[in-house]
Design a protein around this motif. Structure first.
Motif, PDB file in Angstrom:
ATOM      1  N   ALA A 111      54.110 -26.295  13.773  1.00 33.74           N
ATOM      2  CA  ALA A 111      53.823 -24.983  13.835  1.00 33.74           C
ATOM      3  C   ALA A 111      52.476 -24.927  14.152  1.00 33.74           C
ATOM      4  CB  ALA A 111      54.391 -24.311  12.755  1.00 33.74           C
ATOM      5  N   GLU A 112      51.405 -25.709  13.376  1.00 38.41           N
ATOM      6  CA  GLU A 112      50.179 -25.501  13.527  1.00 38.41           C
ATOM      7  C   GLU A 112      49.734 -25.966  15.181  1.00 38.41           C
ATOM      8  OE1 GLU A 112      48.027 -28.023  10.764  1.00 38.41           O
ATOM      9  OE2 GLU A 112      48.432 -26.444   9.078  1.00 38.41           O
ATOM     10  N   ARG A 113      50.398 -26.771  15.656  1.00 40.97           N
ATOM     11  CA  ARG A 113      49.858 -27.361  16.881  1.00 40.97           C
ATOM     12  C   ARG A 113      50.220 -26.299  17.967  1.00 40.97           C
ATOM     13  NH1 ARG A 113      52.429 -32.980  18.870  1.00 40.97           N
ATOM     14  NH2 ARG A 113      51.175 -33.618  17.055  1.00 40.97           N
ATOM     15  N   LEU A 114      51.395 -25.626  17.899  1.00 42.18           N
ATOM     16  CA  LEU A 114      52.029 -24.822  18.851  1.00 42.18           C
ATOM     17  C   LEU A 114      50.882 -23.496  18.732  1.00 42.18           C
ATOM     18  CD1 LEU A 114      55.715 -24.977  18.717  1.00 42.18           C
ATOM     19  CD2 LEU A 114      54.350 -25.626  20.799  1.00 42.18           C
ATOM     20  N   ALA A 115      50.770 -23.215  17.515  1.00 44.16           N
ATOM     21  CA  ALA A 115      49.715 -21.697  17.495  1.00 44.16           C
ATOM     22  C   ALA A 115      48.496 -22.154  17.703  1.00 44.16           C
ATOM     23  CB  ALA A 115      49.759 -21.541  16.002  1.00 44.16           C
ATOM     24  N   ALA A 116      47.982 -23.132  17.570  1.00 43.25           N
ATOM     25  CA  ALA A 116      46.523 -23.432  18.156  1.00 43.25           C
ATOM     26  C   ALA A 116      46.594 -23.725  19.636  1.00 43.25           C
ATOM     27  CB  ALA A 116      46.185 -24.970  17.403  1.00 43.25           C
ATOM     28  N   ASP A 117      47.513 -24.389  20.113  1.00 38.88           N
ATOM     29  CA  ASP A 117      47.594 -24.386  21.685  1.00 38.88           C
ATOM     30  C   ASP A 117      47.672 -23.129  22.358  1.00 38.88           C
ATOM     31  OD1 ASP A 117      47.302 -27.094  21.378  1.00 38.88           O
ATOM     32  OD2 ASP A 117      49.344 -27.654  21.896  1.00 38.88           O
ATOM     33  N   LEU A 118      48.531 -22.092  21.773  1.00 39.97           N
ATOM     34  CA  LEU A 118      48.886 -20.790  22.393  1.00 39.97           C
ATOM     35  C   LEU A 118      47.727 -19.567  22.028  1.00 39.97           C
ATOM     36  CD1 LEU A 118      52.369 -20.493  21.300  1.00 39.97           C
ATOM     37  CD2 LEU A 118      51.480 -20.450  23.599  1.00 39.97           C
ATOM     38  N   ALA A 119      47.025 -19.930  20.751  1.00 35.46           N
ATOM     39  CA  ALA A 119      45.754 -19.263  20.297  1.00 35.46           C
ATOM     40  C   ALA A 119      44.655 -19.440  21.156  1.00 35.46           C
ATOM     41  CB  ALA A 119      45.518 -19.138  19.056  1.00 35.46           C
ATOM     42  N   ALA A 120      44.405 -20.688  21.746  1.00 38.70           N
ATOM     43  CA  ALA A 120      43.376 -21.208  22.362  1.00 38.70           C
ATOM     44  C   ALA A 120      43.413 -20.801  23.651  1.00 38.70           C
ATOM     45  CB  ALA A 120      43.045 -22.738  22.452  1.00 38.70           C
ATOM     46  N   ARG A 121      44.540 -20.352  24.387  1.00 37.74           N
ATOM     47  CA  ARG A 121      44.770 -20.011  25.577  1.00 37.74           C
ATOM     48  C   ARG A 121      45.078 -18.482  25.674  1.00 37.74           C
ATOM     49  NH1 ARG A 121      46.552 -25.057  25.148  1.00 37.74           N
ATOM     50  NH2 ARG A 121      45.845 -26.472  26.825  1.00 37.74           N
ATOM     51  N   GLY A 122      44.594 -17.652  24.548  1.00 42.02           N
ATOM     52  CA  GLY A 122      44.680 -16.198  24.705  1.00 42.02           C
ATOM     53  C   GLY A 122      45.700 -15.454  23.962  1.00 42.02           C
ATOM     54  N   ALA A 123      46.674 -16.337  23.523  1.00 48.96           N
ATOM     55  CA  ALA A 123      47.742 -15.658  22.858  1.00 48.96           C
ATOM     56  C   ALA A 123      47.407 -15.045  21.566  1.00 48.96           C
ATOM     57  CB  ALA A 123      49.134 -16.407  22.970  1.00 48.96           C
ATOM     58  N   THR A 124      47.938 -14.185  21.132  1.00 48.73           N
ATOM     59  CA  THR A 124      47.887 -13.847  19.772  1.00 48.73           C
ATOM     60  C   THR A 124      49.231 -14.239  18.982  1.00 48.73           C
ATOM     61  OG1 THR A 124      46.572 -11.621  20.111  1.00 48.73           O
ATOM     62  CG2 THR A 124      47.896 -11.712  17.864  1.00 48.73           C
ATOM     63  N   ILE A 125      49.041 -14.800  17.914  1.00 51.92           N
ATOM     64  CA  ILE A 125      50.162 -15.226  17.119  1.00 51.92           C
ATOM     65  C   ILE A 125      50.467 -14.430  15.986  1.00 51.92           C
ATOM     66  CG2 ILE A 125      50.833 -17.267  15.592  1.00 51.92           C
ATOM     67  CD1 ILE A 125      50.172 -18.028  18.602  1.00 51.92           C
ATOM     68  N   VAL A 126      51.736 -14.210  15.816  1.00 59.64           N
ATOM     69  CA  VAL A 126      52.445 -13.300  15.022  1.00 59.64           C
ATOM     70  C   VAL A 126      53.294 -14.137  13.843  1.00 59.64           C
ATOM     71  CG1 VAL A 126      53.751 -11.152  14.447  1.00 59.64           C
ATOM     72  CG2 VAL A 126      52.499 -11.272  16.623  1.00 59.64           C
ATOM     73  N   SER A 127      53.034 -13.829  12.745  1.00 59.62           N
ATOM     74  CA  SER A 127      53.979 -14.355  11.681  1.00 59.62           C
ATOM     75  C   SER A 127      54.057 -13.525  10.526  1.00 59.62           C
ATOM     76  CB  SER A 127      53.511 -15.719  11.362  1.00 59.62           C
ATOM     77  OG  SER A 127      54.783 -16.723  10.777  1.00 59.62           O
ATOM     78  N   GLY A 128      54.501 -14.048   9.313  1.00 61.25           N
ATOM     79  CA  GLY A 128      54.831 -13.295   8.282  1.00 61.25           C
ATOM     80  C   GLY A 128      54.165 -13.511   6.782  1.00 61.25           C
ATOM     81  N   LEU A 129      52.922 -14.588   7.041  1.00 61.10           N
ATOM     82  CA  LEU A 129      52.430 -14.969   5.940  1.00 61.10           C
ATOM     83  C   LEU A 129      53.027 -15.560   4.871  1.00 61.10           C
ATOM     84  CD1 LEU A 129      49.243 -14.672   5.211  1.00 61.10           C
ATOM     85  CD2 LEU A 129      49.730 -12.646   3.826  1.00 61.10           C
ATOM     86  N   ALA A 130      54.445 -16.003   5.168  1.00 63.25           N
ATOM     87  CA  ALA A 130      55.207 -16.670   4.095  1.00 63.25           C
ATOM     88  C   ALA A 130      54.637 -18.021   3.795  1.00 63.25           C
ATOM     89  CB  ALA A 130      56.566 -16.657   4.284  1.00 63.25           C
ATOM     90  N   ARG A 131      55.318 -18.552   2.936  1.00 67.81           N
ATOM     91  CA  ARG A 131      54.814 -20.180   2.820  1.00 67.81           C
ATOM     92  C   ARG A 131      55.648 -20.800   3.725  1.00 67.81           C
ATOM     93  NH1 ARG A 131      56.716 -18.494  -2.615  1.00 67.81           N
ATOM     94  NH2 ARG A 131      54.997 -18.454  -3.984  1.00 67.81           N
ATOM     95  N   GLY A 132      55.020 -22.112   3.996  1.00 69.84           N
ATOM     96  CA  GLY A 132      55.778 -23.159   5.030  1.00 69.84           C
ATOM     97  C   GLY A 132      55.248 -22.593   6.636  1.00 69.84           C
ATOM     98  N   ILE A 133      56.312 -22.470   7.388  1.00 71.19           N
ATOM     99  CA  ILE A 133      55.888 -22.462   8.890  1.00 71.19           C
ATOM    100  C   ILE A 133      54.977 -21.090   9.063  1.00 71.19           C
ATOM    101  CG2 ILE A 133      56.887 -22.074  11.185  1.00 71.19           C
ATOM    102  CD1 ILE A 133      57.357 -24.734   9.822  1.00 71.19           C
ATOM    103  N   ASP A 134      55.098 -20.092   8.483  1.00 74.09           N
ATOM    104  CA  ASP A 134      54.492 -18.795   8.453  1.00 74.09           C
ATOM    105  C   ASP A 134      52.918 -19.349   8.540  1.00 74.09           C
ATOM    106  OD1 ASP A 134      56.805 -17.755   9.070  1.00 74.09           O
ATOM    107  OD2 ASP A 134      56.509 -15.832   7.741  1.00 74.09           O
ATOM    108  N   THR A 135      52.584 -19.787   7.182  1.00 76.89           N
ATOM    109  CA  THR A 135      51.330 -20.089   6.739  1.00 76.89           C
ATOM    110  C   THR A 135      50.619 -21.198   7.785  1.00 76.89           C
ATOM    111  OG1 THR A 135      51.622 -20.026   4.491  1.00 76.89           O
ATOM    112  CG2 THR A 135      49.818 -21.386   5.095  1.00 76.89           C
ATOM    113  N   ALA A 136      51.393 -22.095   8.411  1.00 74.54           N
ATOM    114  CA  ALA A 136      51.058 -22.895   9.293  1.00 74.54           C
ATOM    115  C   ALA A 136      50.593 -22.439  10.595  1.00 74.54           C
ATOM    116  CB  ALA A 136      51.758 -24.244   9.596  1.00 74.54           C
TER     117      ALA A 136
END
Length: 300
Positions: A57-82
């Motif tokens: 989750a961290e890797r996908l979010a970083a890869d996408l965010a670095a290329r201009g995508a905004t990452i949306v999630s729910g602030l929950a523990r686990g995957i959302d936090t990552a």
């Protein structure tokens, strides 16, 4: 926390993707919403995530965010936090959709993360200020997560996970549904594998996600190289070395295990784990479980 404002579908800065869904809710917003947030991908999954799920989750979010995508999630523990952390680590934008009022911070251990998201994106909620984290709020919150994104990526989820509600809402809205495969023996892989069986797109990297986006958005994705700053090198203290020797990147350990095997007093173990987490060398999972963090290579 900065001053929040409320937006309705008639406001010019109401998110266009959410406005295109049925019955778009009013949104309380704290932080900033940009037109560029139309290039948004939701990453969601299990609260009780495995180290593998958190890493992906961290890797996908970083890869996408670095290329201009905004990452949306729910602030929950686990995957959302990552997912939120991965986007922020890459210097990108992220939006957290709350299951409380905009003035709430749930779970409480994510208060500092929420403040960072507010400064580098936005906190949004469809619930009036003061609303507690009632269980019935979260299916509605999940539907809003799906409405804010072009597609949703489920990294880990049990068979009855709220992440599957989010995926179902995304399908209802005509948005893309993606799933990350896991071990066939893992309970947390049952949700993604069910989605894959039903036609979700299999994700191996950020490219699998981008190539399924509408061409109008695919064309604006940057192919910028990612540079994730590694923790500043320093010689571990004696206490840090003792604690690190009890942890691996693959098998989460309860704090009681660390205390029993490192030869330090419980108070020193707690302080040392916090220091190591701030330096990026360990990560806390739900239930006071800890893992070591693998170093990510830098890419120029």
């Amino acid at each position: 926390m900065s001053t929040s404002r409320v937006l309705t579908v008639v406001d010019a800065d109401y998110p266009a993707l959410l406005a295109a869904t049925s019955s778009p809710p009013p949104l309380w917003v704290s932080g900033t919403l940009l037109d560029s947030d139309g290039l948004a991908i939701a990453i969601v999954g299990a609260r009780r995530a495995t180290p593998y799920g958190v890493e992906i989750a961290e890797r996908l979010a970083a890869d996408l965010a670095a290329r201009g995508a905004t990452i949306v999630s729910g602030l929950a523990r686990g995957i959302d936090t990552a997912a939120h952390r991965g986007a922020l680590a890459a210097g990108g934008r992220t939006i957290a959709v709350l299951g409380t009022g905009i003035d709430g911070r749930y779970p409480p251990e994510n208060r500092a993360l929420a403040d960072e998201i507010e400064a580098h994106g936005a906190l949004v909620s469809q619930f009036s200020p003061g609303m507690p984290a009632y269980a019935g709020n979260f299916p509605m919150r999940n539907r809003t997560i799906a409405g804010l994104a072009l597609g949703i990526v489920v990294v880990e989820a049990g068979e009855r996970s709220g992440a599957l509600i989010t995926a179902g809402a995304a399908a209802d809205f005509g948005r893309e549904v993606f799933a990350v495969p896991g071990r066939i023996t893992s309970e947390m892989a049952r949700g993604p594998h069910g989605l894959l069986r039903d036609g979700a797109t299999l994700v191996r990297s950020w490219m699998d996600i981008v190539q399924e986006l509408p061409s109008s958005w695919r064309s604006v994705v940057s192919d910028a190289a990612i540079v994730i700053d590694a923790p500043a090198p320093h010689a571990p203290t004696t206490d840090e070395s003792a604690v690190l020797a009890t942890l691996t990147a693959d098998e989460p350990q309860q704090i009681e295990h660390v205390i029993a095997h490192c030869g330090l007093a419980p108070s020193r173990v707690g302080a040392t784990l916090v220091s190591l987490e701030l330096a990026g060398h360990v990560r806390q999972l739900e239930g006071q479980r800890w893992v070591a963090v693998r170093a990510r290579p830098r890419r120029a």
